[in-house]
Design a protein around this motif. Structure first.
Motif: not given
Length: 65
Positions: A7, A14, A16-17, A22, A29, A52-53, A55-56, A58
């Motif tokens: 994060e 940002y 995401d993958r 976001w 967020w 959060v991970r 969607y990582a 970022f």
């Protein structure tokens, strides 16, 4: 990046993958665009238990020159 390396620590915009956009604000967020469609930016995503991970990673969105 934050302590977990997943994060981002700083506020900002940002991607995401999945390509969703976001905004990380002082209060948390907010999802701005999902699949290219505007989303309610007032809704706060309360990240708990490490979600959060999901969607990582970022990547920061930088202003054009």
């Amino acid at each position: 990046m934050g302590e977990t390396g997943i994060e981002p620590e700083g506020t900002g915009t940002y991607v995401d993958r999945d390509g969703d956009m976001w905004e990380k604000r002082d209060d948390g967020w907010h999802l701005i665009l999902q699949r290219g469609v505007a989303v309610d930016p007032a809704s706060l995503w309360d990240w708990t238990e490490g979600h959060v991970r999901d969607y990582a990673p970022f990547l920061p969105v930088l202003a054009g020159r």
